[in-house]
Design a protein around this motif. Structure first.
Motif, PDB file in Angstrom:
ATOM      1  N   ILE A 146       9.135   7.793  91.591  1.00 60.16           N
ATOM      2  CA  ILE A 146      10.260   8.684  92.584  1.00 60.16           C
ATOM      3  C   ILE A 146      11.160   9.204  91.275  1.00 60.16           C
ATOM      4  N   SER A 147      11.523  10.343  91.532  1.00 56.21           N
ATOM      5  CA  SER A 147      12.441  11.549  90.661  1.00 56.21           C
ATOM      6  C   SER A 147      12.862  12.264  91.298  1.00 56.21           C
ATOM      7  N   PRO A 148      13.960  11.180  91.603  1.00 59.73           N
ATOM      8  CA  PRO A 148      15.452  11.187  91.393  1.00 59.73           C
ATOM      9  C   PRO A 148      16.376  13.459  91.593  1.00 59.73           C
ATOM     10  N   VAL A 149      17.470  14.014  91.692  1.00 60.55           N
ATOM     11  CA  VAL A 149      18.060  15.192  91.879  1.00 60.55           C
ATOM     12  C   VAL A 149      19.559  14.562  91.727  1.00 60.55           C
ATOM     13  N   PHE A 150      20.240  15.467  91.246  1.00 63.73           N
ATOM     14  CA  PHE A 150      21.765  15.553  91.357  1.00 63.73           C
ATOM     15  C   PHE A 150      21.985  15.649  91.995  1.00 63.73           C
ATOM     16  N   SER A 203      24.808  14.736  78.173  1.00 60.11           N
ATOM     17  CA  SER A 203      23.564  15.339  79.351  1.00 60.11           C
ATOM     18  C   SER A 203      23.008  14.522  78.915  1.00 60.11           C
ATOM     19  N   VAL A 204      22.320  14.297  80.597  1.00 61.92           N
ATOM     20  CA  VAL A 204      21.126  13.322  80.959  1.00 61.92           C
ATOM     21  C   VAL A 204      20.368  14.497  81.864  1.00 61.92           C
ATOM     22  N   ARG A 205      19.060  13.662  81.818  1.00 58.97           N
ATOM     23  CA  ARG A 205      18.095  14.263  82.956  1.00 58.97           C
ATOM     24  C   ARG A 205      17.268  13.030  83.620  1.00 58.97           C
ATOM     25  N   PHE A 206      16.444  13.312  84.611  1.00 61.67           N
ATOM     26  CA  PHE A 206      15.767  12.802  85.562  1.00 61.67           C
ATOM     27  C   PHE A 206      14.653  13.206  84.697  1.00 61.67           C
ATOM     28  N   LEU A 207      13.761  12.277  84.986  1.00 58.54           N
ATOM     29  CA  LEU A 207      12.258  12.516  85.133  1.00 58.54           C
ATOM     30  C   LEU A 207      11.354  12.972  86.276  1.00 58.54           C
ATOM     31  N   SER A 239      13.421  -0.252 101.405  1.00 64.34           N
ATOM     32  CA  SER A 239      11.709  -1.224 102.314  1.00 64.34           C
ATOM     33  C   SER A 239      10.632  -1.218 100.470  1.00 64.34           C
ATOM     34  N   LYS A 240      10.943  -0.232  99.389  1.00 65.17           N
ATOM     35  CA  LYS A 240       9.610  -0.145  98.585  1.00 65.17           C
ATOM     36  C   LYS A 240      10.282  -0.702  97.080  1.00 65.17           C
ATOM     37  N   LYS A 241       8.903  -1.027  96.315  1.00 70.19           N
ATOM     38  CA  LYS A 241       9.981  -1.629  94.976  1.00 70.19           C
ATOM     39  C   LYS A 241      10.293   0.339  94.129  1.00 70.19           C
ATOM     40  N   VAL A 242      10.748   0.823  93.675  1.00 73.42           N
ATOM     41  CA  VAL A 242      10.785   1.973  93.024  1.00 73.42           C
ATOM     42  C   VAL A 242      11.098   2.213  92.050  1.00 73.42           C
ATOM     43  N   LYS A 243      10.893   3.206  90.984  1.00 69.46           N
ATOM     44  CA  LYS A 243      11.364   3.162  89.689  1.00 69.46           C
ATOM     45  C   LYS A 243      11.722   4.245  89.060  1.00 69.46           C
ATOM     46  N   PHE A 244      12.521   5.010  88.773  1.00 68.35           N
ATOM     47  CA  PHE A 244      12.617   6.105  88.032  1.00 68.35           C
ATOM     48  C   PHE A 244      13.830   6.681  86.884  1.00 68.35           C
ATOM     49  N   SER A 245      12.960   6.976  86.304  1.00 66.51           N
ATOM     50  CA  SER A 245      13.783   7.789  84.305  1.00 66.51           C
ATOM     51  C   SER A 245      14.501   8.766  84.743  1.00 66.51           C
ATOM     52  N   ILE A 246      15.839   8.057  83.290  1.00 69.90           N
ATOM     53  CA  ILE A 246      16.216   9.677  82.672  1.00 69.90           C
ATOM     54  C   ILE A 246      16.853   9.288  81.012  1.00 69.90           C
ATOM     55  N   THR A 247      16.447  10.423  80.445  1.00 67.63           N
ATOM     56  CA  THR A 247      16.655  10.697  79.760  1.00 67.63           C
ATOM     57  C   THR A 247      18.350  11.347  78.838  1.00 67.63           C
ATOM     58  N   PHE A 267      24.733  22.224  86.183  1.00 60.50           N
ATOM     59  CA  PHE A 267      23.041  21.674  86.284  1.00 60.50           C
ATOM     60  C   PHE A 267      22.091  22.828  86.608  1.00 60.50           C
ATOM     61  N   ALA A 268      21.080  21.841  85.832  1.00 62.89           N
ATOM     62  CA  ALA A 268      19.479  22.826  85.185  1.00 62.89           C
ATOM     63  C   ALA A 268      18.473  22.146  85.887  1.00 62.89           C
ATOM     64  N   GLN A 269      16.918  22.874  85.842  1.00 60.90           N
ATOM     65  CA  GLN A 269      16.071  22.160  85.915  1.00 60.90           C
ATOM     66  C   GLN A 269      16.066  21.741  87.394  1.00 60.90           C
ATOM     67  N   ASN A 270      16.555  22.433  88.648  1.00 60.39           N
ATOM     68  CA  ASN A 270      16.038  21.879  89.702  1.00 60.39           C
ATOM     69  C   ASN A 270      17.278  20.710  90.213  1.00 60.39           C
ATOM     70  N   ASN A 271      18.643  20.746  89.820  1.00 60.32           N
ATOM     71  CA  ASN A 271      19.535  20.050  89.270  1.00 60.32           C
ATOM     72  C   ASN A 271      19.483  17.893  89.307  1.00 60.32           C
ATOM     73  N   LYS A 272      17.801  18.241  88.108  1.00 54.28           N
ATOM     74  CA  LYS A 272      17.843  16.613  87.421  1.00 54.28           C
ATOM     75  C   LYS A 272      18.543  16.776  86.148  1.00 54.28           C
ATOM     76  N   LYS A 273      18.891  17.600  85.680  1.00 50.18           N
ATOM     77  CA  LYS A 273      20.154  18.118  84.458  1.00 50.18           C
ATOM     78  C   LYS A 273      20.853  18.179  85.036  1.00 50.18           C
ATOM     79  N   VAL A 274      21.784  16.946  84.110  1.00 47.67           N
ATOM     80  CA  VAL A 274      22.700  17.229  84.530  1.00 47.67           C
ATOM     81  C   VAL A 274      24.447  16.914  83.045  1.00 47.67           C
TER      82      VAL A 274
END
Length: 220
Positions: A61-65, A216-220, A108-116, A77-84
């Motif tokens: 998954i690719s979350p947004v803030f 600063s961090v950013r969701f991938l 109900s799912k096994k999910v993974k997200f990444s953040i830089t 916020f930047a990059q469609n709210n993926k970067k804060v």
């Protein structure tokens, strides 16, 4: 799609190399050595296929803030709210700034997200119960990785090694069992279990808490 393409390419390369190795072994005419190596290859294949099955069971998954979070006014916020970026100092308490993802983690799912970690590492990153949504600072009650001490809030214990500026922190969660796995640059640093009572009474959200300005961090 990019991950699937890369994964398929890696799998094809490994399969080709294994086929080539098997052909060379079959022509070696050294029975005992051949049997031993074939057994080892079979075990490697079984382990590899297990890892493939595990990966197939994970939804990336690719979350947004959440720009409506109470602390959002302290951030840009930047990059469609993926970067804060923690841009304006919080005047409450010690000046820390917690921020949640917009959507809860599926239960109900096994999910993974990444953040830089784009800028700095003086922060906590992980999962937070929805009951803490309005908190200015809540890191000590979350299930997260501490970028300063490499400790693990909520779980107790210590990460095997830490994340630094530029690192990619990935979090895999299976909220049906409570298991959470933390990785830095694709290497596991910690795994723990969120208590059942916490999961029963809360949705869990991607979470970051900044402890100084300009981080600063950013969701991938």
């Amino acid at each position: 799609a990019t991950f699937n393409n890369k994964f398929t390419q890696i799998l094809d390369n490994i399969t080709t190399r294994l086929d080539q190795m098997e052909q060379r072994l079959m022509s070696a005419k050294v029975p005992n050595l051949l049997d031993d190596i074939t057994t080892r290859l079979d075990k490697m294949e079984q382990k590899f296929m297990t890892e493939i099955d595990n990966l197939k069971s994970i939804e990336f998954i690719s979350p947004v803030f959440n720009t409506n979070h109470p602390n959002a006014s302290y951030c840009s916020f930047a990059q469609n709210n993926k970067k804060v970026t923690y841009a304006r100092k919080n005047t409450h308490g010690r000046g820390y700034c917690a921020l949640f993802g917009r959507d809860p983690i599926p239960k109900s799912k096994k999910v993974k997200f990444s953040i830089t970690l784009d800028q700095g590492s003086y922060m906590a990153i992980g999962l937070a119960p929805g009951s803490l949504f309005n908190s200015v600072s809540c890191y000590s009650s979350t299930y997260s990785y501490c970028g300063e001490s490499h400790g693990m809030y909520g779980f107790g214990g210590q990460a095997k090694f830490g994340a630094t500026q530029g690192s990619v922190l990935s979090i895999t969660s299976n909220l049906a069992t409570g298991e959470v796995i933390f990785e830095v640059n694709d290497k596991e640093i910690f795994r723990g279990v969120i208590p059942e009572n916490v999961l029963k009474n809360n949705d869990m959200y991607p979470f970051v808490e900044f402890w100084s300005l300009n981080l600063s961090v950013r969701f991938l």
